[in-house]
Design an enzyme around this catalytic site. Structure first.
Site, PDB file in Angstrom:
ATOM      1  N   LYS A   1       0.821  -1.214   0.000  1.00  0.00           N
ATOM      2  CA  LYS A   1       0.000   0.000   0.000  1.00  0.00           C
ATOM      3  C   LYS A   1       0.855   1.265   0.000  1.00  0.00           C
ATOM      4  CE  LYS A   1      -3.726  -2.536   2.194  1.00  0.00           C
ATOM      5  NZ  LYS A   1      -4.467  -2.800   0.951  1.00  0.00           N
ATOM      6  N   GLY A   2       1.953   1.273   0.768  1.00  0.00           N
ATOM      7  CA  GLY A   2       2.794   2.466   0.856  1.00  0.00           C
ATOM      8  C   GLY A   2       3.376   2.836  -0.496  1.00  0.00           C
ATOM      9  N   ALA A   3       4.045   1.864  -1.124  1.00  0.00           N
ATOM     10  CA  ALA A   3       4.683   2.142  -2.418  1.00  0.00           C
ATOM     11  C   ALA A   3       3.625   2.457  -3.470  1.00  0.00           C
ATOM     12  CB  ALA A   3       5.538   0.956  -2.832  1.00  0.00           C
TER      13      ALA A   3
ATOM     14  N   ASN B   1     -11.724   1.832   3.614  1.00  0.00           N
ATOM     15  CA  ASN B   1     -12.825   1.438   2.728  1.00  0.00           C
ATOM     16  C   ASN B   1     -13.985   0.934   3.594  1.00  0.00           C
ATOM     17  OD1 ASN B   1     -12.392  -1.285   3.350  1.00  0.00           O
ATOM     18  ND2 ASN B   1     -11.252  -1.710   1.479  1.00  0.00           N
TER      19      ASN B   1
ATOM     20  N   LEU C   1     -16.113   3.910  -1.033  1.00  0.00           N
ATOM     21  CA  LEU C   1     -17.265   3.012  -1.198  1.00  0.00           C
ATOM     22  C   LEU C   1     -17.274   2.361  -2.576  1.00  0.00           C
ATOM     23  CD1 LEU C   1     -19.832   5.623   0.190  1.00  0.00           C
ATOM     24  CD2 LEU C   1     -19.024   3.625   1.442  1.00  0.00           C
ATOM     25  N   GLY C   2     -16.095   1.976  -3.098  1.00  0.00           N
ATOM     26  CA  GLY C   2     -16.018   1.331  -4.412  1.00  0.00           C
ATOM     27  C   GLY C   2     -16.706   2.175  -5.469  1.00  0.00           C
TER      28      GLY C   2
ATOM     29  N   GLY D   1      -7.959   1.680  -3.948  1.00  0.00           N
ATOM     30  CA  GLY D   1      -7.887   2.464  -2.707  1.00  0.00           C
ATOM     31  C   GLY D   1      -6.551   3.186  -2.598  1.00  0.00           C
ATOM     32  N   ASP D   2      -5.488   2.550  -3.056  1.00  0.00           N
ATOM     33  CA  ASP D   2      -4.156   3.172  -2.975  1.00  0.00           C
ATOM     34  C   ASP D   2      -4.025   4.323  -3.970  1.00  0.00           C
ATOM     35  OD1 ASP D   2      -3.504   1.325  -1.058  1.00  0.00           O
ATOM     36  OD2 ASP D   2      -2.637  -0.081  -2.493  1.00  0.00           O
TER      37      ASP D   2
HETATM   38  P1  ATP Z   1      -8.596  -2.110  -3.018  1.00  0.00           P
HETATM   39  O1  ATP Z   1      -9.260  -3.013  -4.039  1.00  0.00           O
HETATM   40  O2  ATP Z   1      -7.324  -1.494  -3.468  1.00  0.00           O
HETATM   41  O3  ATP Z   1      -8.527  -2.719  -1.641  1.00  0.00           O
HETATM   42  P2  ATP Z   1     -10.375  -0.366  -1.712  1.00  0.00           P
HETATM   43  O4  ATP Z   1     -11.407  -1.390  -1.324  1.00  0.00           O
HETATM   44  O5  ATP Z   1      -9.446   0.119  -0.674  1.00  0.00           O
HETATM   45  O6  ATP Z   1      -9.576  -0.863  -2.970  1.00  0.00           O
HETATM   46  P3  ATP Z   1     -12.559   1.053  -2.888  1.00  0.00           P
HETATM   47  O7  ATP Z   1     -13.445   1.700  -1.912  1.00  0.00           O
HETATM   48  O8  ATP Z   1     -13.031  -0.207  -3.528  1.00  0.00           O
HETATM   49  O9  ATP Z   1     -11.107   0.917  -2.260  1.00  0.00           O
HETATM   50  O10 ATP Z   1     -12.249   2.053  -4.095  1.00  0.00           O
HETATM   51  C1  ATP Z   1     -11.507   3.248  -3.934  1.00  0.00           C
HETATM   52  C2  ATP Z   1     -11.978   4.217  -4.991  1.00  0.00           C
HETATM   53  O11 ATP Z   1     -11.788   3.625  -6.287  1.00  0.00           O
HETATM   54  C3  ATP Z   1     -13.454   4.546  -4.905  1.00  0.00           C
HETATM   55  O12 ATP Z   1     -13.684   5.642  -4.020  1.00  0.00           O
HETATM   56  C4  ATP Z   1     -13.765   4.904  -6.360  1.00  0.00           C
HETATM   57  O13 ATP Z   1     -13.417   6.241  -6.609  1.00  0.00           O
HETATM   58  C5  ATP Z   1     -12.845   3.985  -7.153  1.00  0.00           C
HETATM   59  N1  ATP Z   1     -13.541   2.754  -7.560  1.00  0.00           N
HETATM   60  C6  ATP Z   1     -13.451   1.529  -6.990  1.00  0.00           C
HETATM   61  N2  ATP Z   1     -14.255   0.636  -7.615  1.00  0.00           N
HETATM   62  C7  ATP Z   1     -14.860   1.315  -8.623  1.00  0.00           C
HETATM   63  C8  ATP Z   1     -15.820   0.973  -9.653  1.00  0.00           C
HETATM   64  N3  ATP Z   1     -16.318  -0.258  -9.741  1.00  0.00           N
HETATM   65  N4  ATP Z   1     -16.222   1.948 -10.500  1.00  0.00           N
HETATM   66  C9  ATP Z   1     -15.730   3.193 -10.411  1.00  0.00           C
HETATM   67  N5  ATP Z   1     -14.828   3.591  -9.482  1.00  0.00           N
HETATM   68  C10 ATP Z   1     -14.401   2.666  -8.592  1.00  0.00           C
HETATM   69  O1  RIB Z   2      -3.978  -2.264  -1.740  1.00  0.00           O
HETATM   70  C1  RIB Z   2      -3.433  -3.202  -2.629  1.00  0.00           C
HETATM   71  C2  RIB Z   2      -2.150  -3.736  -2.076  1.00  0.00           C
HETATM   72  O2  RIB Z   2      -2.428  -4.432  -0.872  1.00  0.00           O
HETATM   73  C3  RIB Z   2      -1.456  -4.738  -2.965  1.00  0.00           C
HETATM   74  O3  RIB Z   2      -0.548  -4.141  -3.845  1.00  0.00           O
HETATM   75  C4  RIB Z   2      -0.799  -5.685  -1.981  1.00  0.00           C
HETATM   76  O4  RIB Z   2       0.584  -5.614  -2.003  1.00  0.00           O
HETATM   77  C5  RIB Z   2      -1.369  -5.318  -0.608  1.00  0.00           C
HETATM   78  O5  RIB Z   2      -0.454  -4.626   0.130  1.00  0.00           O
END
Ligand code: ATP
Ligand code: RIB
Length: 315
Positions: free
Chosen positions: A39-41, A181, A218-219, A252-253
């Site tokens: 996540k950091g990088a 998230n 919120l995805g 999210g990153d």
């Molecule tokens: P990760 O899969 O890296 O763990 P996360 O669960 O931390 O992601 P999410 O809340 O799923 O983060 O998504 C972060 C941002 O990405 C959302 O606020 C949105 O802007 C974008 N995003 C994620 N999914 C979608 C989608 N299906 N359509 C459009 N934008 C999206």
């Molecule tokens: O947020 C996605 C990241 O979570 C991946 O790149 C994986 O390395 C984990 O740290």
């Protein structure tokens, strides 16, 4: 520096599968890839790709991945003066399954990331003093992360991921912005989020736990935020509509890295504008496979917030 990251660098081993496997099940995947993650990088590279001056304080292992990762960060224009190769440790690794439709599950073995310590904050005090925005996450030592947040006087963002069931209050109190998230928010607070309205209880609980400003992503629904100074108000910023989602890993990153970029460049803008920019960057990333490989550069998104108005509304 505009953006300083104190946190993790991990190598991703990604299996693309028709659906996520059940417990005890073996599945045929369709393809495999390795990628630079953690996540950091990821957050640092997301900001660097948009044009931010960035530095990371991190640790990698004495294996082949460690040196490869260091070279990669340098190619991405990240300052690596404070990235240490730890000869007796392995580079952090993540095992990731990505299903059709883009959802994923991830297991990490932090390896060298665990060795990040208070001493690493002290060795980089110049960066802590001069940088505009600091980003931390929870993939390395929690104690060291608390010290990093305590020492930093600019805008600090803590990405509370992976979520802790019992989050030390200092983590929330010392960060200016706490971002999780919906799954992480539910795990931390005990309040599940199945609709926009559900976010109120979780946001309020995290403010009670010590947070100053809380963002929940919120995805495909974008993000909401609440400030400690006005707990009556929840602001919702929608995500962009994406036709075909390929891989949400790292969305999210990219959101956090982009948020840091916009906060560093446009510190006086309202938070909904900076979050709107971060949503646009993150929504772009879900259309492409991989983590850092899916993040947009400055040519693909708006980097100047003065030229764009993102939609937002008070819930
Ligand atoms: P990760 O899969 O890296 O763990 P996360 O669960 O931390 O992601 P999410 O809340 O799923 O983060 O998504 C972060 C941002 O990405 C959302 O606020 C949105 O802007 C974008 N995003 C994620 N999914 C979608 C989608 N299906 N359509 C459009 N934008 C999206
Ligand atoms: O947020 C996605 C990241 O979570 C991946 O790149 C994986 O390395 C984990 O740290």
């Amino acid at each position: 520096m505009e953006v300083l990251v104190f946190g993790s660098a991990i190598v991703d081993f990604i299996c693309y599968v028709p659906r996520l496997p059940k417990a005890g099940e073996t599945l045929h995947g369709t393809s495999f890839a390795t990628g630079f993650g953690g996540k950091g990088a990821n957050q640092c590279v997301a900001a660097a790709k948009l044009g931010a001056k960035t530095a990371i304080i991190a640790k990698v292992g004495g294996d082949a991945w460690g040196k490869t990762y260091l070279d990669h960060l340098q190619k991405e224009n990240v300052n690596t003066d404070h990235v240490q190769i730890c000869s007796d440790e392995t580079t952090g690794i993540a095992q990731i399954c990505v299903a059709e439709g883009g959802e994923n599950n991830i297991v990490i073995v932090a390896g060298a990331n665990e060795l990040l310590s208070e001493n690493d904050v002290n060795k980089a005090l110049d960066l802590f003093t001069e940088s505009k925005v600091l980003i931390c996450q929870l993939e390395s030592s929690i104690e060291a992360t608390i010290v990093a947040l305590r020492e930093f006087k600019g805008i600090s963002i803590l990405n509370g991921a992976p979520a802790l069931e019992n989050t030390p209050s200092e983590l929330l109190e010392y960060s200016k912005i706490f971002c999780v998230n919906e799954t992480e928010a539910a795990l931390m607070t005990g309040f599940p989020i199945n609709s926009l309205g559900d976010s109120r209880a979780a946001l309020l609980r995290m403010i009670e736990m010590g947070a100053n400003t809380v963002i929940i992503t919120l995805g495909k629904h974008g993000a909401v935020y609440m400030k400690k100074t006005n707990t009556q108000e929840i602001v919702h910023i929608p995500a962009q509509k994406i036709e075909k989602v390929i891989d949400t890993t790292g969305a999210g990153d990219s959101f956090i890295g982009a948020l840091a970029f916009y906060l560093a460049r446009f510190p006086d803008f309202p938070l909904h504008q900076q979050i709107g920019g971060a949503c646009a960057v993150a929504s772009f990333s879900v259309q492409f496979p991989g983590t850092q490989s899916s993040f947009p550069d400055a040519q693909k998104v708006h980097t100047d917030l003065t030229n764009v108005q993102y939609p937002w509304k008070i819930l």
